[in-house]
Design an enzyme around this catalytic site. Structure first.
Site, short mmCIF file in Angstrom:
data_model
loop_
_atom_site.label_atom_id
_atom_site.label_comp_id
_atom_site.label_asym_id
_atom_site.label_seq_id
_atom_site.Cartn_x
_atom_site.Cartn_y
_atom_site.Cartn_z
N LYS A 105 -65.49 -20.92 51.54
CA LYS A 105 -66.12 -21.04 52.86
C LYS A 105 -66.48 -22.49 53.12
O LYS A 105 -66.73 -23.24 52.17
CB LYS A 105 -67.41 -20.19 52.91
N GLY A 219 -69.65 -13.00 70.45
CA GLY A 219 -68.59 -13.99 70.18
C GLY A 219 -67.29 -13.24 69.98
O GLY A 219 -67.10 -12.14 70.50
N1 GLU Z 1 -64.24 -16.10 58.90
C1 GLU Z 1 -63.65 -14.81 58.73
C2 GLU Z 1 -64.40 -14.01 57.68
O1 GLU Z 1 -65.56 -14.23 57.41
C3 GLU Z 1 -62.16 -14.91 58.44
C4 GLU Z 1 -61.80 -15.67 57.22
C5 GLU Z 1 -60.32 -15.98 57.12
O2 GLU Z 1 -59.58 -15.54 57.96
O3 GLU Z 1 -59.98 -16.68 56.17
O4 GLU Z 1 -63.89 -13.07 57.16
#
Ligand code: GLU
Length: 415
Positions: A105, A219
């Site tokens: 992340k 969102g």
């Molecule tokens: N941000 C999204 C999540 O928390 C997608 C992550 C991604 O597609 O890599 O799952």
């Protein structure tokens, strides 16, 4: 109230899972800390000519099962511990839907609502220049998350490609479709969540055509959740809100009208009809399905006892703290936990990577069909584990995901 630290929550959740699985404490110790993290100071020239330093992070939590994967958030309250927690949840999420990926992340402390498009582009590009050495299609693949968009992904992909001297579509997902994005990625998080709600309704014998929905957050996840609840099930969305507040209307809210209202005025609270409602009140409404689709730590021991929904479908990451989980379980509320419920986003991100690697775009119907298969299988395995072990759905999801991560670490000789 002391500020809840999401990374401490992750550690508690892992400890609970380790207890259920009777894991070796040495293995548990590995699961409780991120493998690598990068801390950045990013000077950006603002439109008024001044230079502002932004702080950013990228955490690779665990890549035993494959390259790290996970979004980048632009948020004023971002902290390293939030990014750590979110990267851990990404690790369990990718394992949950059995993708050959690990978890990561990223985050930048900033308020994108107050920044111009030029400032956002310069911030996105300098972030990419600084994580360049750390990421890559076979190392770590970012994506959108809270307040980051396909346009931001496009700038980041372009910056990385410029540094590599060749187009590198596979470095990031959630891109616009003309430059390597996947059809069906836009609504994938919500659609994946709907597939789990459909399965939960079967298990609980709930008729979704007659069901009412409340959605916290408007969102990407929240808007599409409201839209798809109506389109896929014919359900009635009776309440929506965003960070500024929202509206309740027992006759139903048109998701498209709410979207248009947010685009035009900045918030769904400016909808003409319905009763004003705060983003705390929305959680306690008497509805069939409650969808927290905003941020972490909104369901706590303070309000869990007042929740009346039959199903809580967590499209946000980390909306429920462990103390609240116990209360909800005792009340018999069916929680579809975050890293199961919202795994549709990363699943279609993975499909996007596959399409980029093979230079062969898929039709939207194929994306949706494969997504349905993944989500349905994951949901039903969690339901079965929760019944077999007599544990709540989050613990069951942990049991499945953590077992897979530990298996990979063992096979690689890490533990
Ligand atoms: N941000 C999204 C999540 O928390 C997608 C992550 C991604 O597609 O890599 O799952």
């Amino acid at each position: 109230m002391a500020k809840l630290n999401p990374f401490e929550i992750v550690q508690k959740q892992v400890d609970k899972c380790a207890q259920i699985l009777k894991l070796d404490p040495q293995v548990t110790a590995v699961l409780k800390s991120p493998m690598r993290e990068l801390h950045l100071s990013l000077p950006v020239r603002m439109d008024d000519g001044t230079i502002k330093v932004f702080h950013g992070f990228r955490v690779q939590y665990n890549d035993a099962r494959g390259p790290a994967k996970g979004g980048i958030r632009f948020h004023p309250d971002e902290t390293i511990d939030t990014v750590r927690a979110l990267s851990a949840w990404m690790t369990w999420k990718c394992a949950m839907v059995d993708l050959p990926l690990g978890g990561g992340k990223g985050g930048i402390i900033c308020d994108p609502k107050t920044m111009s498009s030029g400032e956002l582009e310069r911030l996105s590009r300098i972030y990419m220049r600084n994580v360049f050495q750390f990421i890559g299609p076979e190392r770590d693949v970012p994506a959108p998350d809270v307040y980051t968009t396909p346009q931001i992904m496009a700038w980041m992909m372009d910056e990385y490609s410029a540094m590599m001297g060749k187009s590198q579509f596979g470095v990031i997902t959630g891109k616009p479709i003309p430059i390597g994005g996947s059809k069906g990625r836009g609504d994938a998080t919500a659609r994946g969540g709907m597939f789990t709600i459909r399965e939960a309704a079967k298990a609980l014998k709930l008729d979704l055509r007659k069901a009412t929905f409340a959605v916290q957050g408007y969102g990407n996840a929240g808007y599409y959740a409201a839209k798809l609840a109506k389109e896929m099930f014919g359900a009635k969305v009776v309440a929506v809100c965003d960070s500024k507040g929202g509206k309740y209307n027992e006759k139903g809210i048109d998701p498209e009208e709410a979207f248009a209202c947010k685009e035009k005025t900045g918030s769904v609270r400016n909808l003409k009809t319905g009763k004003a409602i705060s983003n705390e009140e929305i959680l306690e409404l008497d509805v069939d399905v409650l969808i927290p689709a905003a941020i972490e730590n909104v369901i706590t021991e303070k309000n869990a006892g007042k929740i009346k929904a039959k199903i809580i479908a967590e499209l946000a990451n980390g909306p429920t703290i462990p103390e609240a989980d116990d209360i909800l379980y005792k009340k018999g509320i069916h929680v579809i936990p975050d890293f199961l419920c919202n795994a549709g986003g990363v699943t279609v991100s993975y499909f996007e990577m596959v399409q980029n690697f093979s230079l062969y775009p898929w039709e939207e119907a194929e994306v949706q069909e494969r997504l349905d298969k993944k989500m349905t299988a994951a949901y039903n395995s969690v339901l079965k584990t929760s019944r077999d072990y007599k544990i709540n759905m989050r613990q069951a999801a942990y049991v499945i995901a953590v077992k897979r991560v530990v298996e990979a670490m063992k096979l690689r000789g890490w533990v």
